[in-house]
Design an enzyme around this catalytic site. Structure first.
Site, PDB file in Angstrom:
ATOM      1  N   HIS A   3      -0.922  -1.326  -4.156  1.00  0.00           N
ATOM      2  CA  HIS A   3      -2.304  -0.948  -3.470  1.00  0.00           C
ATOM      3  C   HIS A   3      -2.519   0.519  -3.369  1.00  0.00           C
ATOM      4  O   HIS A   3      -1.816   0.967  -2.650  1.00  0.00           O
ATOM      5  CB  HIS A   3      -2.651  -1.484  -2.244  1.00  0.00           C
ATOM      6  CG  HIS A   3      -3.926  -1.618  -1.467  1.00  0.00           C
ATOM      7  ND1 HIS A   3      -4.778  -2.615  -1.893  1.00  0.00           N
ATOM      8  CD2 HIS A   3      -4.381  -0.913  -0.577  1.00  0.00           C
ATOM      9  CE1 HIS A   3      -5.948  -2.367  -1.108  1.00  0.00           C
ATOM     10  NE2 HIS A   3      -5.612  -1.226  -0.351  1.00  0.00           N
TER      11      HIS A   3
ATOM     12  N   HIS B 200      -8.510   0.555  -3.757  1.00  0.00           N
ATOM     13  CA  HIS B 200      -9.373   0.130  -2.822  1.00  0.00           C
ATOM     14  C   HIS B 200     -10.240   1.552  -2.574  1.00  0.00           C
ATOM     15  O   HIS B 200      -9.663   2.677  -2.057  1.00  0.00           O
ATOM     16  CB  HIS B 200      -8.733  -0.335  -1.464  1.00  0.00           C
ATOM     17  CG  HIS B 200      -9.476  -0.244  -0.397  1.00  0.00           C
ATOM     18  ND1 HIS B 200      -8.778  -0.571   1.033  1.00  0.00           N
ATOM     19  CD2 HIS B 200     -10.724  -0.403  -0.226  1.00  0.00           C
ATOM     20  CE1 HIS B 200      -9.669  -1.036   1.861  1.00  0.00           C
ATOM     21  NE2 HIS B 200     -10.862  -0.709   1.206  1.00  0.00           N
TER      22      HIS B 200
ATOM     23  N   MET C  42      -9.609   7.403  -0.487  1.00  0.00           N
ATOM     24  CA  MET C  42     -10.152   8.107   0.530  1.00  0.00           C
ATOM     25  C   MET C  42     -10.883   9.501   0.312  1.00  0.00           C
ATOM     26  O   MET C  42     -10.138  10.431  -0.367  1.00  0.00           O
ATOM     27  CB  MET C  42      -9.273   8.081   1.864  1.00  0.00           C
ATOM     28  CG  MET C  42      -8.847   6.813   2.228  1.00  0.00           C
ATOM     29  SD  MET C  42      -8.003   6.833   3.747  1.00  0.00           S
ATOM     30  CE  MET C  42      -7.086   5.401   3.669  1.00  0.00           C
TER      31      MET C  42
ATOM     32  N   SER D 179       0.753  -1.203   0.004  1.00  0.00           N
ATOM     33  CA  SER D 179      -0.013  -0.039  -0.076  1.00  0.00           C
ATOM     34  C   SER D 179       0.762   1.129   0.182  1.00  0.00           C
ATOM     35  O   SER D 179       1.871   1.336   0.781  1.00  0.00           O
ATOM     36  CB  SER D 179      -0.771  -0.037   1.335  1.00  0.00           C
ATOM     37  OG  SER D 179      -1.539   1.263   1.449  1.00  0.00           O
TER      38      SER D 179
ATOM     39  N   MET E 188     -11.156  -6.313   5.976  1.00  0.00           N
ATOM     40  CA  MET E 188     -10.497  -5.239   6.725  1.00  0.00           C
ATOM     41  C   MET E 188     -10.325  -5.808   8.234  1.00  0.00           C
ATOM     42  O   MET E 188     -11.024  -6.287   9.031  1.00  0.00           O
ATOM     43  CB  MET E 188     -11.331  -4.033   6.844  1.00  0.00           C
ATOM     44  CG  MET E 188     -11.441  -3.361   5.572  1.00  0.00           C
ATOM     45  SD  MET E 188     -10.185  -2.899   4.585  1.00  0.00           S
ATOM     46  CE  MET E 188      -9.514  -1.721   6.009  1.00  0.00           C
TER      47      MET E 188
ATOM     48  N   ASP F  94      -6.490  -6.354   4.648  1.00  0.00           N
ATOM     49  CA  ASP F  94      -5.823  -5.218   4.739  1.00  0.00           C
ATOM     50  C   ASP F  94      -5.848  -4.496   5.927  1.00  0.00           C
ATOM     51  O   ASP F  94      -6.920  -4.488   6.634  1.00  0.00           O
ATOM     52  CB  ASP F  94      -6.676  -4.190   3.828  1.00  0.00           C
ATOM     53  CG  ASP F  94      -6.138  -2.833   3.704  1.00  0.00           C
ATOM     54  OD1 ASP F  94      -4.980  -2.606   4.131  1.00  0.00           O
ATOM     55  OD2 ASP F  94      -6.605  -2.167   2.775  1.00  0.00           O
TER      56      ASP F  94
ATOM     57  N   ASP G 229      -5.237   3.556  -1.909  1.00  0.00           N
ATOM     58  CA  ASP G 229      -6.154   3.639  -1.029  1.00  0.00           C
ATOM     59  C   ASP G 229      -6.802   5.089  -1.335  1.00  0.00           C
ATOM     60  O   ASP G 229      -6.026   6.016  -1.294  1.00  0.00           O
ATOM     61  CB  ASP G 229      -5.703   3.764   0.418  1.00  0.00           C
ATOM     62  CG  ASP G 229      -5.170   2.312   0.907  1.00  0.00           C
ATOM     63  OD1 ASP G 229      -6.074   1.491   1.113  1.00  0.00           O
ATOM     64  OD2 ASP G 229      -4.116   2.146   1.307  1.00  0.00           O
TER      65      ASP G 229
ATOM     66  N   MET H 175     -12.271   3.881  -0.633  1.00  0.00           N
ATOM     67  CA  MET H 175     -13.195   3.946   0.639  1.00  0.00           C
ATOM     68  C   MET H 175     -13.807   5.304   0.629  1.00  0.00           C
ATOM     69  O   MET H 175     -13.147   6.322   1.008  1.00  0.00           O
ATOM     70  CB  MET H 175     -12.041   4.227   1.716  1.00  0.00           C
ATOM     71  CG  MET H 175     -11.521   2.675   2.194  1.00  0.00           C
ATOM     72  SD  MET H 175     -10.073   2.800   3.254  1.00  0.00           S
ATOM     73  CE  MET H 175      -9.041   2.546   2.050  1.00  0.00           C
TER      74      MET H 175
END
Length: 221
Positions: free
Chosen positions: A32, A65, A36, A8, A136, A174, A34, A67
């Site tokens: 990875h 991913h 957000m 990540s 998660m 994760d 993230d 979020m």
């Protein structure tokens, strides 16, 4: 079980993402990312324009991913931008079947993520729509959190349901994945591992990826 490592970039240097990706090239399976939005989770990271640039800057497939609120609107765009995998959250998606199918139609693997408090058995009927289930192992939104051991039974349950369903569904974990936790995750049935601080906080990220892979392979054999 084919182990895959997805470092990540959440805690890496956002000003040098191409260099960050290069540090694990040849060792990692995925990168990875993230995403957000400061709404679904209390943090703000990067979005679609950065992903579009990063796709061009690395040969590693991107494991995005999301979020974010309203993934039904935004998720297909990440697949269209060239991400190899796009994961949406059960808690945020209002039309998960449609969105998962649109992700696949756009050429990416469709992932489905569950927060720690979300029961995996509630989504057993959706297994046929996904390529990867993400459990998660911390609350989403921040890097560097400690692994939640109470998630190990949930990982085992997820693996049990995947076996029952059949097909090639990956099981990703994760949050807090490191040399001290990855073996427990592998023993519980996970086969795709997201590691941020453990990789990019080390002196040799590529070697750390290799070491984590070896640990998971031994534990999951």
């Amino acid at each position: 079980m084919a182990v895959q490592i997805s470092p990540s970039i959440l805690t890496a240097d956002f000003a040098r993402l191409a260099d960050v990706a290069a540090k694990v090239a040849g060792a990692a399976d995925w990168l990875h990312v993230d995403v957000m939005d400061n709404h679904f989770v209390p943090n703000l990271t990067i979005g679609l324009p950065v992903v579009e640039s990063l796709v061009k800057a690395t040969d590693l497939p991107l494991d995005c991913h999301l979020m974010i609120e309203n993934p039904d609107r935004w998720a297909p765009g990440y697949a269209e931008a060239g991400a190899g995998s796009v994961t949406i959250h059960a808690e945020a998606a209002r039309a998960p079947v449609r969105t998962l199918r649109e992700i696949r139609k756009a050429g990416a693997r469709a992932g489905f993520a569950l927060n720690p408090a979300t029961a995996v058995q509630d989504y057993e009927d959706l297994l046929g729509e996904i390529d990867m289930l993400l459990v998660m192992t911390v609350e989403p939104g921040f890097g560097g959190q400690s692994f939640l051991d109470i998630m190990l039974p949930k990982i085992r349950k997820a693996r049990e349901l995947i076996r029952k369903h059949g097909g090639e569904i990956w099981l990703q974990v994760d949050g807090g994945v490191s040399s001290t936790t990855i073996e427990r995750c592998a023993e519980a049935g996970a086969d795709v591992f997201v590691a941020g601080n453990a990789v990019y906080g080390s002196d040799d990220p590529a070697q750390t990826v290799r070491d984590l892979r070896a640990q998971a392979e031994r534990a999951g054999a």
